[in-house]
Design an enzyme around this catalytic site. Sequence first.
Site, PDB file in Angstrom:
ATOM      1  N   SER A   1       0.795  -1.236   0.000  1.00 24.32           N
ATOM      2  CA  SER A   1       0.000   0.000   0.000  1.00 24.32           C
ATOM      3  C   SER A   1       0.824   1.282   0.000  1.00 24.32           C
ATOM      4  O   SER A   1       0.268   2.364  -0.230  1.00 24.32           O
ATOM      5  CB  SER A   1      -0.965   0.016   1.185  1.00 24.32           C
ATOM      6  OG  SER A   1      -2.050  -0.852   0.938  1.00 24.32           O
ATOM      7  N   ALA A   2       2.109   1.204   0.240  1.00 25.76           N
ATOM      8  CA  ALA A   2       2.941   2.398   0.058  1.00 25.76           C
ATOM      9  C   ALA A   2       2.895   2.855  -1.393  1.00 25.76           C
ATOM     10  O   ALA A   2       3.222   4.010  -1.705  1.00 25.76           O
ATOM     11  CB  ALA A   2       4.375   2.118   0.494  1.00 25.76           C
TER      12      ALA A   2
END
Length: 428
Positions: A88-89
């Site tokens: 999710s970064a």
Amino acid sequence: MTVDIGVNRRADPSHGAPDAGHGVFGAADSHFACVVRAFSTMFPGRRFGGGALAVYLDGQPVVDVWKGWADRDGEVPWSADSAPMVFSATKGMAATVIHRLADRGLIDYEAPVAEYWHEFGANGKSEMTVRDVMRHQAGLSGLRGATQEDLLNHVVMEERLAAAPPGRHLGKPAYHALTFGWLMSGLARAVTGKDMRVLFREELAEPLGTDGIHLGRPPANAPTRATQIVMPQDIAANPVLTSAVRKIAHQFSGGYRSMYFPGVIGSVQGDTPMLDAEIPAANGVVTARALARMYGALANGGEIDGTRFLSRRLVAGLTGERMRQRDRNLVLPLNFHLGYHSLPFGNVMPGFGHIGLGGSIGWNDPDTGVGFALVHNRLLTPLVLTDHAASVGLFKLVREAVAKARKRGYRPVHGLGAPYSEPDAVAG
């Protein structure tokens, strides 16, 4: 001055590796020695994978170090151009692509998404704004029965989301774990006619002058090398237990429904099929250096190494008011604002960015001019909770080091990792 801290500048694994996995490669300003020592403890042996840490201060690199192993067997040492999938970064990078387009007047945050992406106006979404979508308020977090084949086809997922009616969380913060990326790519494609994979290179890697940002698997002739995910590779699900857990989770957990799809474990096992798709919420492949460089620009008023990446006016708006309501999928308030989030822990980790599953993170604190990235290739291991907490502890040490560096002066570190080059011009 610059300190080597057990540091070896050799970037090519064929030139050697840290002895027994205990050495740190790279370079750092001497004021950040405690930061580097703390980072080094994360990778005590061959079976613990590897990772990298980078810090920018006032738009200049002051830490660029790495340690450990890029494969599951502990045979391939991490290098200057090793890049894990950061889960999710990736969302922070996808959001930054949109900000680059908005900065050129191609997108207005207050305009309806359907003004650009006409198909998106179906089923009651005609008035939903770009800002609504970037704050995870679109009510489109559920995967709605999508198969693994669907999720590995970004065009199909964009079309599904454009046609879907919003769910019960419309207008409320509800983390769009996977769908956020396709909402961003559908919008970006409508404006530019280009895939998000291309835009990651044109809007991020190229202006930042780094090869270390890719959506999905880097091209075979790129210097950046995707690392293997270190996680239990032999998970054999009990079909009865799996079915029961899935039914319970689907019934009670919006967060689970936003992430689960048939074959989710298999997509990150073996040669990682997920890397060959375009999932702009999850399968970014990035070096710590490149991710910190992007956030270093945000922390420095939009400028990096004397180059204007985003306008000062737009960057100032990224630190605006965030949502402080409880997230309907994650329970905790992650305070989303235009694609990034802050943490609900007071002043423990000021600033904003995006963390990923496993603990890789890109972050910045405009008040101190710090851009920060920690990336690694561990996922479902016994250290998973420690890995998520590590960024908070490391960032605290970074802030302490920054205070000393500002008083005494510091020296940037340069020359590590591959610069940007066109894919067809990269030497194999």
